[in-house]
Design a protein around this motif. Structure first.
Motif, PDB file in Angstrom:
ATOM      1  N   PRO A   1       0.682  -1.232   0.097  1.00 18.06           N
ATOM      2  CA  PRO A   1      -0.167   0.136  -0.061  1.00 18.06           C
ATOM      3  C   PRO A   1       0.694   1.336  -0.039  1.00 18.06           C
ATOM      4  O   PRO A   1       0.405   2.267  -0.767  1.00 18.06           O
ATOM      5  CB  PRO A   1      -0.862  -0.073   1.151  1.00 18.06           C
ATOM      6  N   ASP A   2       1.977   1.371   0.738  1.00 17.49           N
ATOM      7  CA  ASP A   2       2.520   2.705   0.802  1.00 17.49           C
ATOM      8  C   ASP A   2       3.569   2.978  -0.571  1.00 17.49           C
ATOM      9  O   ASP A   2       4.037   4.101  -0.650  1.00 17.49           O
ATOM     10  CB  ASP A   2       3.588   2.699   2.040  1.00 17.49           C
ATOM     11  N   THR A   3       3.602   2.086  -1.280  1.00 15.13           N
ATOM     12  CA  THR A   3       4.268   2.290  -2.607  1.00 15.13           C
ATOM     13  C   THR A   3       3.704   2.023  -3.968  1.00 15.13           C
ATOM     14  O   THR A   3       4.349   2.325  -4.855  1.00 15.13           O
ATOM     15  CB  THR A   3       5.474   1.223  -2.543  1.00 15.13           C
ATOM     16  N   ALA A   4       2.520   1.612  -3.714  1.00 16.53           N
ATOM     17  CA  ALA A   4       1.532   1.094  -5.060  1.00 16.53           C
ATOM     18  C   ALA A   4       1.419   2.308  -5.807  1.00 16.53           C
ATOM     19  O   ALA A   4       1.497   2.199  -7.037  1.00 16.53           O
ATOM     20  CB  ALA A   4       0.407   0.464  -4.273  1.00 16.53           C
ATOM     21  N   ALA A   5       1.007   3.549  -5.439  1.00 21.81           N
ATOM     22  CA  ALA A   5       0.933   4.666  -6.142  1.00 21.81           C
ATOM     23  C   ALA A   5       2.130   5.079  -6.952  1.00 21.81           C
ATOM     24  O   ALA A   5       2.031   5.297  -8.276  1.00 21.81           O
ATOM     25  CB  ALA A   5       0.239   5.791  -5.557  1.00 21.81           C
ATOM     26  N   GLN A   6       3.310   5.079  -6.358  1.00 18.27           N
ATOM     27  CA  GLN A   6       4.192   5.513  -6.959  1.00 18.27           C
ATOM     28  C   GLN A   6       4.662   4.370  -8.052  1.00 18.27           C
ATOM     29  O   GLN A   6       5.174   4.781  -9.342  1.00 18.27           O
ATOM     30  CB  GLN A   6       5.740   5.493  -6.008  1.00 18.27           C
ATOM     31  N   SER A   7       4.638   3.096  -7.763  1.00 15.86           N
ATOM     32  CA  SER A   7       4.973   1.910  -8.715  1.00 15.86           C
ATOM     33  C   SER A   7       3.895   1.951  -9.734  1.00 15.86           C
ATOM     34  O   SER A   7       4.532   1.791 -10.848  1.00 15.86           O
ATOM     35  CB  SER A   7       4.543   0.645  -7.931  1.00 15.86           C
ATOM     36  N   THR A   8       2.799   2.383  -9.692  1.00 17.54           N
ATOM     37  CA  THR A   8       1.909   2.617 -11.011  1.00 17.54           C
ATOM     38  C   THR A   8       2.262   3.862 -11.819  1.00 17.54           C
ATOM     39  O   THR A   8       2.351   3.470 -12.882  1.00 17.54           O
ATOM     40  CB  THR A   8       0.466   2.770 -10.373  1.00 17.54           C
ATOM     41  N   SER A   9       2.648   4.800 -11.166  1.00 16.39           N
ATOM     42  CA  SER A   9       3.299   5.928 -12.061  1.00 16.39           C
ATOM     43  C   SER A   9       4.612   5.509 -12.721  1.00 16.39           C
ATOM     44  O   SER A   9       4.594   5.950 -14.035  1.00 16.39           O
ATOM     45  CB  SER A   9       3.633   7.260 -11.136  1.00 16.39           C
TER      46      SER A   9
ATOM     47  N   ARG B   1      -2.003  -0.915 -16.938  1.00 19.34           N
ATOM     48  CA  ARG B   1      -2.633  -0.594 -15.952  1.00 19.34           C
ATOM     49  C   ARG B   1      -3.644  -1.855 -15.269  1.00 19.34           C
ATOM     50  O   ARG B   1      -3.565  -2.028 -14.063  1.00 19.34           O
ATOM     51  CB  ARG B   1      -3.848   0.350 -16.252  1.00 19.34           C
TER      52      ARG B   1
ATOM     53  N   SER C   1      -3.406  -3.084 -11.512  1.00 16.50           N
ATOM     54  CA  SER C   1      -4.527  -3.423 -10.856  1.00 16.50           C
ATOM     55  C   SER C   1      -4.472  -4.938 -10.105  1.00 16.50           C
ATOM     56  O   SER C   1      -4.627  -4.953  -9.046  1.00 16.50           O
ATOM     57  CB  SER C   1      -5.636  -3.460 -11.562  1.00 16.50           C
TER      58      SER C   1
ATOM     59  N   THR D   1      -1.850  -4.931  -7.256  1.00 11.32           N
ATOM     60  CA  THR D   1      -2.274  -4.117  -6.069  1.00 11.32           C
ATOM     61  C   THR D   1      -3.453  -4.627  -5.374  1.00 11.32           C
ATOM     62  O   THR D   1      -3.771  -4.294  -4.278  1.00 11.32           O
ATOM     63  CB  THR D   1      -2.387  -2.520  -6.413  1.00 11.32           C
TER      64      THR D   1
END
Length: 194
Positions: free
Chosen positions: A117-125, A162, A166, A169
């Motif tokens: 959870p704490d890295t998923a957004a950065q990983s997606t980007s 994506r 998905s 994550t």
């Protein structure tokens, strides 16, 4: 050689060794501490070099992470290519590619550390802007959709990345459920009825 300045004929090899060592140590730290906890100072200490030396190779953490993603994507791309080699039909090739990519990330402790959870957004980007990931995905889609134009392939590639992110994550209840979702919702969009 004449009396002029000497060239450092091993400079490229040393730079390649240094970047490989830095990324290898970063990978170890991702497993031990998580991606978010890795700092350039901590990485320099773990590598055994100064921060100034580390910054000669990577201007900052974002560049380091992007380089790691590109390297990991290239390695994972080879596994995907091997897995889809025996598949004949585009739909089967697509499902095999996605399931292999997802399984490859999940089975690799360093890569799976990117999808907490704490890295998923950065990983997606990072996944969406990685030139290596885009190139691997576009080349794969070109094989199953040889008549599609490059802009269309790039759009499909971004969407497919994506989908993969998905699944990483927010996993399905089982591999079977994920495969069914791919067959029902992803295959028709990416390859159509064929």
């Amino acid at each position: 050689m004449s009396g002029g300045a000497r060239s450092d004929w091993l400079a490229t090899e040393r730079a390649d060794l240094a970047t490989t060592r830095i990324l290898d140590v970063a990978e170890e730290l991702f497993v031990e501490n998580g991606v978010a906890a890795v700092t350039m100072r901590g990485l320099a200490d773990a590598v055994g070099c100064s921060r100034a030396t580390l910054y000669r190779y990577y201007a900052g953490k974002a560049e380091l992470l992007a380089a790691y993603v590109d390297r990991a994507a290239t390695e994972l791309g080879a596994s995907v290519a091997a897995a889809v080699g025996d598949e004949t039909f585009p739909a089967d090739r697509l499902v095999a590619a996605v399931t292999t990519a997802v399984a490859g990330v999940r089975s690799n402790p360093a890569l799976s550390a990117w999808f907490v959870p704490d890295t998923a957004a950065q990983s997606t980007s990072l996944a969406l802007v990685s030139p290596a990931i885009e190139q691997i995905t576009v080349v794969f889609l070109t094989e199953i959709l040889p008549t599609a134009d490059l802009d269309d392939l790039r759009e499909r590639a971004r969407w497919l990345v994506r989908v993969i992110v998905s699944l990483l994550t927010s996993p399905g209840a089982s591999d079977h459920e994920e495969r069914a979702l791919l067959e029902r919702f992803v295959v028709p969009v990416v390859v159509g009825d064929g």
